[in-house]
Design a protein around this motif. Structure first.
Motif, PDB file in Angstrom:
ATOM      1  N   VAL A 183      -3.345  11.661  -6.572  1.00 50.70           N
ATOM      2  CA  VAL A 183      -1.962  11.340  -6.213  1.00 50.70           C
ATOM      3  C   VAL A 183      -1.734   9.835  -6.312  1.00 50.70           C
ATOM      4  O   VAL A 183      -0.678   9.384  -6.791  1.00 50.70           O
ATOM      5  CB  VAL A 183      -1.637  11.856  -4.805  1.00 50.70           C
ATOM      6  N   ILE A 184      -2.701   9.048  -5.864  1.00 51.96           N
ATOM      7  CA  ILE A 184      -2.597   7.592  -5.995  1.00 51.96           C
ATOM      8  C   ILE A 184      -2.490   7.212  -7.476  1.00 51.96           C
ATOM      9  O   ILE A 184      -1.676   6.357  -7.857  1.00 51.96           O
ATOM     10  CB  ILE A 184      -3.812   6.901  -5.351  1.00 51.96           C
ATOM     11  N   GLY A 185      -3.313   7.834  -8.306  1.00 51.65           N
ATOM     12  CA  GLY A 185      -3.244   7.559  -9.740  1.00 51.65           C
ATOM     13  C   GLY A 185      -1.888   7.899 -10.327  1.00 51.65           C
ATOM     14  O   GLY A 185      -1.321   7.126 -11.106  1.00 51.65           O
ATOM     15  N   LEU A 186      -1.356   9.050  -9.943  1.00 45.04           N
ATOM     16  CA  LEU A 186      -0.042   9.461 -10.437  1.00 45.04           C
ATOM     17  C   LEU A 186       1.034   8.474  -9.991  1.00 45.04           C
ATOM     18  O   LEU A 186       1.905   8.082 -10.788  1.00 45.04           O
ATOM     19  CB  LEU A 186       0.278  10.862  -9.906  1.00 45.04           C
ATOM     20  N   ALA A 187       0.974   8.039  -8.730  1.00 46.08           N
ATOM     21  CA  ALA A 187       1.967   7.096  -8.209  1.00 46.08           C
ATOM     22  C   ALA A 187       1.908   5.769  -8.956  1.00 46.08           C
ATOM     23  O   ALA A 187       2.948   5.188  -9.308  1.00 46.08           O
ATOM     24  CB  ALA A 187       1.735   6.875  -6.713  1.00 46.08           C
ATOM     25  N   LEU A 188       0.709   5.265  -9.218  1.00 51.34           N
ATOM     26  CA  LEU A 188       0.572   3.984  -9.915  1.00 51.34           C
ATOM     27  C   LEU A 188       1.001   4.091 -11.375  1.00 51.34           C
ATOM     28  O   LEU A 188       1.524   3.117 -11.937  1.00 51.34           O
ATOM     29  CB  LEU A 188      -0.862   3.493  -9.826  1.00 51.34           C
ATOM     30  N   VAL A 189       0.797   5.238 -11.996  1.00 47.39           N
ATOM     31  CA  VAL A 189       1.284   5.426 -13.367  1.00 47.39           C
ATOM     32  C   VAL A 189       2.805   5.373 -13.398  1.00 47.39           C
ATOM     33  O   VAL A 189       3.416   4.720 -14.259  1.00 47.39           O
ATOM     34  CB  VAL A 189       0.766   6.753 -13.948  1.00 47.39           C
ATOM     35  N   GLU A 210      -1.609  -1.471  10.778  1.00 47.54           N
ATOM     36  CA  GLU A 210      -2.991  -1.134  10.437  1.00 47.54           C
ATOM     37  C   GLU A 210      -3.080   0.294   9.916  1.00 47.54           C
ATOM     38  O   GLU A 210      -3.729   0.566   8.900  1.00 47.54           O
ATOM     39  CB  GLU A 210      -3.892  -1.301  11.661  1.00 47.54           C
ATOM     40  N   ARG A 211      -2.427   1.235  10.604  1.00 44.62           N
ATOM     41  CA  ARG A 211      -2.483   2.632  10.185  1.00 44.62           C
ATOM     42  C   ARG A 211      -1.821   2.842   8.827  1.00 44.62           C
ATOM     43  O   ARG A 211      -2.202   3.730   8.072  1.00 44.62           O
ATOM     44  CB  ARG A 211      -1.828   3.517  11.245  1.00 44.62           C
ATOM     45  N   ALA A 212      -0.836   2.024   8.510  1.00 39.46           N
ATOM     46  CA  ALA A 212      -0.173   2.150   7.207  1.00 39.46           C
ATOM     47  C   ALA A 212      -1.155   1.898   6.066  1.00 39.46           C
ATOM     48  O   ALA A 212      -1.024   2.481   4.984  1.00 39.46           O
ATOM     49  CB  ALA A 212       1.004   1.183   7.121  1.00 39.46           C
ATOM     50  N   THR A 213      -2.132   1.035   6.296  1.00 33.91           N
ATOM     51  CA  THR A 213      -3.107   0.759   5.241  1.00 33.91           C
ATOM     52  C   THR A 213      -4.044   1.939   4.999  1.00 33.91           C
ATOM     53  O   THR A 213      -4.768   1.958   4.004  1.00 33.91           O
ATOM     54  CB  THR A 213      -3.953  -0.483   5.590  1.00 33.91           C
ATOM     55  N   TYR A 214      -4.049   2.921   5.907  1.00 38.70           N
ATOM     56  CA  TYR A 214      -4.920   4.084   5.756  1.00 38.70           C
ATOM     57  C   TYR A 214      -4.288   5.179   4.905  1.00 38.70           C
ATOM     58  O   TYR A 214      -4.926   6.207   4.655  1.00 38.70           O
ATOM     59  CB  TYR A 214      -5.273   4.656   7.134  1.00 38.70           C
ATOM     60  N   VAL A 215      -3.060   4.984   4.468  1.00 33.84           N
ATOM     61  CA  VAL A 215      -2.360   6.017   3.703  1.00 33.84           C
ATOM     62  C   VAL A 215      -3.134   6.363   2.437  1.00 33.84           C
ATOM     63  O   VAL A 215      -3.339   7.529   2.095  1.00 33.84           O
ATOM     64  CB  VAL A 215      -0.926   5.553   3.358  1.00 33.84           C
ATOM     65  N   GLY A 216      -3.574   5.330   1.708  1.00 39.30           N
ATOM     66  CA  GLY A 216      -4.264   5.571   0.448  1.00 39.30           C
ATOM     67  C   GLY A 216      -5.569   6.306   0.617  1.00 39.30           C
ATOM     68  O   GLY A 216      -5.989   7.050  -0.276  1.00 39.30           O
ATOM     69  N   TYR A 250      -7.502   0.878  -6.817  1.00 38.43           N
ATOM     70  CA  TYR A 250      -8.731   0.943  -6.028  1.00 38.43           C
ATOM     71  C   TYR A 250      -8.513   0.376  -4.631  1.00 38.43           C
ATOM     72  O   TYR A 250      -9.023   0.921  -3.640  1.00 38.43           O
ATOM     73  CB  TYR A 250      -9.838   0.138  -6.713  1.00 38.43           C
ATOM     74  N   VAL A 251      -7.783  -0.729  -4.538  1.00 34.12           N
ATOM     75  CA  VAL A 251      -7.547  -1.367  -3.239  1.00 34.12           C
ATOM     76  C   VAL A 251      -6.756  -0.431  -2.327  1.00 34.12           C
ATOM     77  O   VAL A 251      -7.068  -0.278  -1.141  1.00 34.12           O
ATOM     78  CB  VAL A 251      -6.818  -2.708  -3.419  1.00 34.12           C
ATOM     79  N   ILE A 252      -5.719   0.204  -2.864  1.00 27.54           N
ATOM     80  CA  ILE A 252      -4.945   1.162  -2.068  1.00 27.54           C
ATOM     81  C   ILE A 252      -5.853   2.281  -1.567  1.00 27.54           C
ATOM     82  O   ILE A 252      -5.777   2.694  -0.406  1.00 27.54           O
ATOM     83  CB  ILE A 252      -3.793   1.745  -2.905  1.00 27.54           C
ATOM     84  N   ARG A 253      -6.724   2.744  -2.416  1.00 29.11           N
ATOM     85  CA  ARG A 253      -7.589   3.881  -2.097  1.00 29.11           C
ATOM     86  C   ARG A 253      -8.622   3.542  -1.024  1.00 29.11           C
ATOM     87  O   ARG A 253      -8.877   4.350  -0.117  1.00 29.11           O
ATOM     88  CB  ARG A 253      -8.301   4.331  -3.380  1.00 29.11           C
ATOM     89  N   PHE A 254      -9.222   2.356  -1.117  1.00 25.25           N
ATOM     90  CA  PHE A 254     -10.381   2.061  -0.273  1.00 25.25           C
ATOM     91  C   PHE A 254     -10.181   0.886   0.680  1.00 25.25           C
ATOM     92  O   PHE A 254     -11.141   0.438   1.312  1.00 25.25           O
ATOM     93  CB  PHE A 254     -11.606   1.799  -1.160  1.00 25.25           C
ATOM     94  N   LEU A 255      -8.968   0.386   0.807  1.00 27.53           N
ATOM     95  CA  LEU A 255      -8.697  -0.713   1.735  1.00 27.53           C
ATOM     96  C   LEU A 255      -9.125  -0.401   3.163  1.00 27.53           C
ATOM     97  O   LEU A 255      -9.642  -1.288   3.857  1.00 27.53           O
ATOM     98  CB  LEU A 255      -7.210  -1.076   1.682  1.00 27.53           C
ATOM     99  N   PRO A 256      -8.949   0.822   3.683  1.00 29.89           N
ATOM    100  CA  PRO A 256      -9.362   1.088   5.071  1.00 29.89           C
ATOM    101  C   PRO A 256     -10.826   0.810   5.337  1.00 29.89           C
ATOM    102  O   PRO A 256     -11.196   0.490   6.471  1.00 29.89           O
ATOM    103  CB  PRO A 256      -9.035   2.582   5.243  1.00 29.89           C
ATOM    104  N   GLN A 257     -11.684   0.951   4.336  1.00 32.77           N
ATOM    105  CA  GLN A 257     -13.093   0.660   4.556  1.00 32.77           C
ATOM    106  C   GLN A 257     -13.287  -0.806   4.921  1.00 32.77           C
ATOM    107  O   GLN A 257     -14.100  -1.144   5.798  1.00 32.77           O
ATOM    108  CB  GLN A 257     -13.898   1.010   3.304  1.00 32.77           C
ATOM    109  N   ALA A 258     -12.563  -1.689   4.231  1.00 30.42           N
ATOM    110  CA  ALA A 258     -12.656  -3.114   4.542  1.00 30.42           C
ATOM    111  C   ALA A 258     -11.956  -3.433   5.858  1.00 30.42           C
ATOM    112  O   ALA A 258     -12.468  -4.204   6.677  1.00 30.42           O
ATOM    113  CB  ALA A 258     -12.052  -3.941   3.401  1.00 30.42           C
ATOM    114  N   VAL A 259     -10.787  -2.836   6.092  1.00 28.59           N
ATOM    115  CA  VAL A 259     -10.052  -3.093   7.336  1.00 28.59           C
ATOM    116  C   VAL A 259     -10.883  -2.671   8.542  1.00 28.59           C
ATOM    117  O   VAL A 259     -10.972  -3.395   9.543  1.00 28.59           O
ATOM    118  CB  VAL A 259      -8.693  -2.362   7.324  1.00 28.59           C
ATOM    119  N   VAL A 288       0.828  -1.211   0.000  1.00 29.54           N
ATOM    120  CA  VAL A 288       0.000   0.000   0.000  1.00 29.54           C
ATOM    121  C   VAL A 288       0.860   1.258   0.000  1.00 29.54           C
ATOM    122  O   VAL A 288       0.548   2.244  -0.681  1.00 29.54           O
ATOM    123  CB  VAL A 288      -0.942  -0.020   1.218  1.00 29.54           C
ATOM    124  N   VAL A 289       1.954   1.233   0.754  1.00 26.53           N
ATOM    125  CA  VAL A 289       2.773   2.436   0.916  1.00 26.53           C
ATOM    126  C   VAL A 289       3.758   2.624  -0.231  1.00 26.53           C
ATOM    127  O   VAL A 289       4.110   3.765  -0.584  1.00 26.53           O
ATOM    128  CB  VAL A 289       3.526   2.375   2.265  1.00 26.53           C
TER     129      VAL A 289
END
Length: 540
Positions: A390-396, A377-383, A418-427, A42-43
């Motif tokens: 910014v996530i899109g730019l990083a993945l490109v 756990e908090r690391a997964t909240y970065v996205g 998408y997973v990076i962006r919304f993983l905290p909702q599932a966590v 994620v990071v």
């Protein structure tokens, strides 16, 4: 005698080492390792933004950062965030008080009306208002003269506020319901008026709730991409996208780092606000009720106006577009069911992968209250804290420089985004379910010589499955609406609902955005129902 003593010390040392080894649970070590892998994945993309920015020559980077254009973008973004936060508080807090502490008729109905703007993505509202109040829009055609324009920075503040104030409304309302209302009664017995009682008693109690909602509104405002882009406002998100599209990745990366820095500062400031006081006491909502008298009619008119602007206007405009055929026909924008199929397929994949990633992190965090588990756990909240653009730019960057074949195929890289962006909702939802599992049930299963994996499959997983399903639904629904990540990382030729809406707006062919927009409104409405059901809200 000496030999016997040495043997005893050796035996004691061996027993101590053996005890420590027994206390090391291989199952938890494995979960910790899986959680570390998820956190690393994620990071990692964020490091690529830093690396890309570092490739810029220092003198050029300095000139870009201190340029007048960057100063304007920074100022506009901060003004947008602060203005939306302020106006959301001014709308959300009075609405929360009206629906919980006054004799407003039909409070449950007005609560739903005040919360429903969350079901419409703000960029959908932006398209509706631009088409209605923009140059040559519906109002100009009907009235024959020009009204003040809804565009630019002021238009973005207006639109985003309309669709983000419910964050403050809902969190403040929850704080009001849970606070000890006997304190207000005590203040009223001391001849304190309603406003004085609110300032001295109620506000300190609900300040954490207001701060939580204000944080959500502010982060949404500074990370929103669609609304400023449609309104032609020069802020970080829209400028990053245009610079990226204009083959200026270095400048886009520098802007992205500045945006992340502002978000980090906001999170640090919020962490120190409202944490020293907690609302406590009775939760039945009893206590003094403010009598509105003749003011109940203006109050109901105020909530009705908000509902009309945020719900009736955009839905009416989109519906009216379905029956129009003026303008040149654009075959590529005509509605096709494959747009829905692509959106649903991508959202389903993101939901499944997000839940798979969330399981080890949530279980490890819920079962081991250690510093390591909290950090992972908090690391997964970065996205979730970092804007989607910014996530899109990083993945490109990551895809084009390291995994070009994966980038060309596109689908799995987009799902990963998408997973990076919304993983905290599932966590978050899975961890809540894990905390509710009775550890004695697990221990009872272990006494029957059932292995850890089998115990998890037969005992733990069925109990946490509601949280897994709820987290998957949340990821699915938010993925359907995600605009910047889909635009930047999406594979060529795989059009989704949000891409067609974007292309229709870009071509000023608004009628082609009608069906995709109504689909998203319907799906967002379902997300509100899921949230209310998940939280067990009775809207009382």
């Amino acid at each position: 005698m000496k030999s016997t003593t040495n043997d005893a010390e050796t035996t004691h040392r061996s027993d101590s080492i053996g005890g420590r080894l027994k206390r090391i649970d291989p199952w938890m070590v494995g979960l910790g390792a899986l959680s570390a892998i998820v956190a690393f994945l994620v990071v990692t993309p964020m490091f690529w933004v830093v690396w890309q920015a570092s490739t810029v020559e220092f003198s050029r980077a300095y000139n870009l950062v201190v340029s007048s254009q960057t100063a304007l973008i920074t100022a506009n973004s901060i003004v947008l965030m602060l203005s939306v936060t302020l106006f959301s508080i001014l709308l959300g807090v009075p609405l929360a008080v009206l629906t919980t502490r006054t004799d407003l008729p039909y409070p449950r109905f007005w609560t739903v009306v005040a919360a429903l703007p969350l079901v419409i993505p703000s960029y959908i509202g932006a398209i509706a208002f631009v088409s209605m109040f923009g140059s040559g829009g519906e109002v100009d055609s009907l009235l024959g003269f020009t009204l003040p324009r809804v565009h630019g920075l002021r238009g973005s503040v207006f639109i985003i506020t309309l669709y983000t104030y419910p964050y403050v409304f809902l969190t403040t309302r929850a704080a009001l319901i849970s606070m000890d209302s006997s304190l207000v009664d005590a203040a009223r017995t001391l001849n304190a008026g309603p406003l004085e009682a609110f300032r001295r008693v109620t506000f300190p109690q609900i300040r954490p709730g207001i701060a939580a909602g204000a944080l959500l509104a502010g982060l949404y405002a500074i990370s929103d991409f669609g609304t400023p882009a449609f309104m032609q406002a020069s802020v970080f998100t829209s400028t990053i996208y245009w610079e990226f599209s204009g083959f200026a990745p270095e400048y886009a990366a520098l802007l992205a780092l500045q945006l992340v820095a502002i978000v980090a500062v906001v999170l640090v400031i919020e962490a120190g606000i409202g944490r020293d006081e907690d609302a406590s006491g009775d939760t039945d909502g009893s206590g003094s009720t403010i009598r509105l008298g003749n003011w109940k009619w203006p109050a109901m008119s105020f909530v009705s106006l908000l509902g009309f602007l945020t719900l009736v206007v955009p839905v009416t405009i989109f519906t009216s577009w379905l029956f129009r055929s003026e303008g040149d026909r654009i075959p590529s924008l005509e509605f096709q069911w494959e747009f829905v199929y692509h959106s649903v397929r991508l959202a389903l994949l993101a939901a499944v992968v997000a839940c798979a990633f969330a399981l080890p992190v949530a279980y490890y965090s819920g079962r081991t209250n250690s510093l390591v588990s909290r950090v992972l756990e908090r690391a997964t909240y970065v996205g979730f804290a970092v804007p989607g653009v910014v996530i899109g730019l990083a993945l490109v960057f990551l895809g084009t420089r390291t995994f070009p074949s994966l980038y060309r195929r596109g689908v799995w890289l987009l799902v990963f985004a998408y997973v990076i962006r919304f993983l905290p909702q599932a966590v978050g939802t899975v961890r809540s379910s894990v905390l509710q599992v009775d550890s004695r049930t697990i221990e009872a299963a272990r006494t029957l010589n059932v292995g850890r994996l089998e115990t998890f499959r037969r005992v733990t997983l069925p109990q946490i499955m509601p949280g897994v399903i709820a987290g998957g639904i949340l990821v699915f629904l938010t993925t359907m609406k995600e605009l910047p990540v889909t635009l930047m990382v999406g594979p060529v030729g795989m059009d989704t609902l949000v891409i067609i809406i974007w292309d229709a707006q870009d071509a000023l062919a608004y009628r082609y955005a009608a069906i995709p927009a109504l689909f998203l409104v319907l799906i967002s409405g379902l997300s509100m129902l899921v949230l209310l059901r998940q939280e067990g809200s009775d809207l009382s």
